[in-house]
Design a protein around this motif. Structure first.
Motif, PDB file in Angstrom:
ATOM      1  N   LEU A  57      31.170  29.146  -5.802  1.00 36.18           N
ATOM      2  CA  LEU A  57      32.276  28.737  -4.944  1.00 36.18           C
ATOM      3  C   LEU A  57      31.775  28.393  -3.544  1.00 36.18           C
ATOM      4  O   LEU A  57      32.183  27.382  -2.959  1.00 36.18           O
ATOM      5  CB  LEU A  57      33.335  29.841  -4.878  1.00 36.18           C
ATOM      6  N   ILE A  58      30.882  29.210  -3.000  1.00 36.43           N
ATOM      7  CA  ILE A  58      30.307  28.942  -1.677  1.00 36.43           C
ATOM      8  C   ILE A  58      29.587  27.601  -1.679  1.00 36.43           C
ATOM      9  O   ILE A  58      29.763  26.779  -0.773  1.00 36.43           O
ATOM     10  CB  ILE A  58      29.340  30.069  -1.261  1.00 36.43           C
ATOM     11  N   GLU A  59      28.794  27.377  -2.704  1.00 38.79           N
ATOM     12  CA  GLU A  59      28.047  26.120  -2.782  1.00 38.79           C
ATOM     13  C   GLU A  59      28.992  24.923  -2.897  1.00 38.79           C
ATOM     14  O   GLU A  59      28.793  23.893  -2.250  1.00 38.79           O
ATOM     15  CB  GLU A  59      27.076  26.138  -3.956  1.00 38.79           C
ATOM     16  N   ALA A  60      30.040  25.054  -3.699  1.00 40.95           N
ATOM     17  CA  ALA A  60      31.002  23.965  -3.853  1.00 40.95           C
ATOM     18  C   ALA A  60      31.721  23.680  -2.534  1.00 40.95           C
ATOM     19  O   ALA A  60      31.879  22.514  -2.141  1.00 40.95           O
ATOM     20  CB  ALA A  60      32.015  24.309  -4.951  1.00 40.95           C
ATOM     21  N   LEU A  61      32.143  24.743  -1.838  1.00 42.97           N
ATOM     22  CA  LEU A  61      32.798  24.560  -0.540  1.00 42.97           C
ATOM     23  C   LEU A  61      31.859  23.886   0.450  1.00 42.97           C
ATOM     24  O   LEU A  61      32.268  22.998   1.211  1.00 42.97           O
ATOM     25  CB  LEU A  61      33.266  25.903   0.020  1.00 42.97           C
ATOM     26  N   TRP A  62      30.619  24.312   0.463  1.00 42.24           N
ATOM     27  CA  TRP A  62      29.663  23.730   1.395  1.00 42.24           C
ATOM     28  C   TRP A  62      29.448  22.245   1.102  1.00 42.24           C
ATOM     29  O   TRP A  62      29.422  21.417   2.005  1.00 42.24           O
ATOM     30  CB  TRP A  62      28.325  24.471   1.327  1.00 42.24           C
ATOM     31  N   ARG A  63      29.321  21.897  -0.170  1.00 42.61           N
ATOM     32  CA  ARG A  63      29.114  20.487  -0.539  1.00 42.61           C
ATOM     33  C   ARG A  63      30.326  19.623  -0.168  1.00 42.61           C
ATOM     34  O   ARG A  63      30.183  18.478   0.235  1.00 42.61           O
ATOM     35  CB  ARG A  63      28.820  20.359  -2.028  1.00 42.61           C
ATOM     36  N   GLN A  64      31.522  20.195  -0.278  1.00 41.42           N
ATOM     37  CA  GLN A  64      32.741  19.444   0.047  1.00 41.42           C
ATOM     38  C   GLN A  64      32.928  19.277   1.556  1.00 41.42           C
ATOM     39  O   GLN A  64      33.316  18.215   2.023  1.00 41.42           O
ATOM     40  CB  GLN A  64      33.972  20.143  -0.518  1.00 41.42           C
ATOM     41  N   THR A  65      32.677  20.352   2.301  1.00 40.26           N
ATOM     42  CA  THR A  65      33.032  20.365   3.718  1.00 40.26           C
ATOM     43  C   THR A  65      31.850  20.207   4.668  1.00 40.26           C
ATOM     44  O   THR A  65      32.037  19.777   5.796  1.00 40.26           O
ATOM     45  CB  THR A  65      33.736  21.684   4.076  1.00 40.26           C
ATOM     46  N   ALA A  70      29.933  30.288   9.465  1.00 41.13           N
ATOM     47  CA  ALA A  70      31.147  30.959   9.936  1.00 41.13           C
ATOM     48  C   ALA A  70      32.388  30.288   9.341  1.00 41.13           C
ATOM     49  O   ALA A  70      33.338  30.962   8.931  1.00 41.13           O
ATOM     50  CB  ALA A  70      31.209  30.943  11.455  1.00 41.13           C
ATOM     51  N   TRP A  71      32.366  28.971   9.277  1.00 41.83           N
ATOM     52  CA  TRP A  71      33.478  28.245   8.683  1.00 41.83           C
ATOM     53  C   TRP A  71      33.590  28.540   7.201  1.00 41.83           C
ATOM     54  O   TRP A  71      34.681  28.687   6.656  1.00 41.83           O
ATOM     55  CB  TRP A  71      33.311  26.744   8.893  1.00 41.83           C
ATOM     56  N   LEU A  72      32.449  28.589   6.518  1.00 41.22           N
ATOM     57  CA  LEU A  72      32.476  28.893   5.081  1.00 41.22           C
ATOM     58  C   LEU A  72      33.076  30.267   4.826  1.00 41.22           C
ATOM     59  O   LEU A  72      33.874  30.440   3.905  1.00 41.22           O
ATOM     60  CB  LEU A  72      31.063  28.824   4.488  1.00 41.22           C
ATOM     61  N   ALA A  73      32.678  31.253   5.640  1.00 41.19           N
ATOM     62  CA  ALA A  73      33.227  32.604   5.476  1.00 41.19           C
ATOM     63  C   ALA A  73      34.737  32.588   5.671  1.00 41.19           C
ATOM     64  O   ALA A  73      35.477  33.226   4.913  1.00 41.19           O
ATOM     65  CB  ALA A  73      32.558  33.563   6.456  1.00 41.19           C
ATOM     66  N   ALA A  74      35.202  31.832   6.662  1.00 40.32           N
ATOM     67  CA  ALA A  74      36.648  31.727   6.900  1.00 40.32           C
ATOM     68  C   ALA A  74      37.333  30.981   5.756  1.00 40.32           C
ATOM     69  O   ALA A  74      38.430  31.364   5.327  1.00 40.32           O
ATOM     70  CB  ALA A  74      36.900  31.020   8.228  1.00 40.32           C
ATOM     71  N   ASP A  75      36.697  29.918   5.268  1.00 43.52           N
ATOM     72  CA  ASP A  75      37.258  29.158   4.145  1.00 43.52           C
ATOM     73  C   ASP A  75      37.395  30.017   2.890  1.00 43.52           C
ATOM     74  O   ASP A  75      38.299  29.815   2.088  1.00 43.52           O
ATOM     75  CB  ASP A  75      36.387  27.942   3.818  1.00 43.52           C
ATOM     76  N   LEU A  76      36.494  30.956   2.711  1.00 43.83           N
ATOM     77  CA  LEU A  76      36.569  31.851   1.550  1.00 43.83           C
ATOM     78  C   LEU A  76      37.677  32.884   1.704  1.00 43.83           C
ATOM     79  O   LEU A  76      38.338  33.254   0.743  1.00 43.83           O
ATOM     80  CB  LEU A  76      35.244  32.585   1.357  1.00 43.83           C
ATOM     81  N   ILE A  82      38.349  36.271  -0.338  1.00 42.53           N
ATOM     82  CA  ILE A  82      36.994  36.813  -0.455  1.00 42.53           C
ATOM     83  C   ILE A  82      36.434  36.995   0.943  1.00 42.53           C
ATOM     84  O   ILE A  82      36.345  36.043   1.718  1.00 42.53           O
ATOM     85  CB  ILE A  82      36.086  35.869  -1.271  1.00 42.53           C
ATOM     86  N   THR A  83      36.051  38.226   1.278  1.00 40.55           N
ATOM     87  CA  THR A  83      35.491  38.504   2.590  1.00 40.55           C
ATOM     88  C   THR A  83      33.981  38.655   2.471  1.00 40.55           C
ATOM     89  O   THR A  83      33.486  39.553   1.782  1.00 40.55           O
ATOM     90  CB  THR A  83      36.093  39.803   3.176  1.00 40.55           C
TER      91      THR A  83
END
Length: 93
Positions: A57-65, A70-76, A82-83
């Motif tokens: 999920l982290i990798e997918a979010l990173w590839r999209q955004t 810090a933004w990824l942690a907030a997006d999760l 997920i914290t």
């Protein structure tokens, strides 16, 4: 050490700390020559490792955004609940 010489003198001659010498000496006493073979310091297991689905999920979010950690942690946290520490997001992505 076996010959009654002070640990500090033997360590100084070898160019290592007394603590290091004591560690290697204890290994030799406990396991013989086999105890002196270098071994990995990596743990056998990592029970606190980030779950594979969360890492995906982290990798997918990173590839999209292309957001930073810090933004990824907030997006999760917001939509997925997920914290994670921002550093964890960096280590996984």
């Amino acid at each position: 050490m076996d010959a009654g010489r002070p640990v500090a003198h033997v360590a100084a001659e070898a160019g290592i700390s007394r603590r290091c010498l004591a560690k290697w000496y204890a290994r030799r006493c406990a396991h013989g020559e086999a105890g002196l073979v270098d071994h990995s310091s990596r743990p056998a297991t990592s029970p606190a490792r980030t779950a594979e689905d969360v890492a995906d999920l982290i990798e997918a979010l990173w590839r999209q955004t292309k957001h930073g950690r810090a933004w990824l942690a907030a997006d999760l946290k917001r939509p997925h609940g997920i914290t994670l520490a921002p550093a964890t997001c960096t280590a996984v992505s």
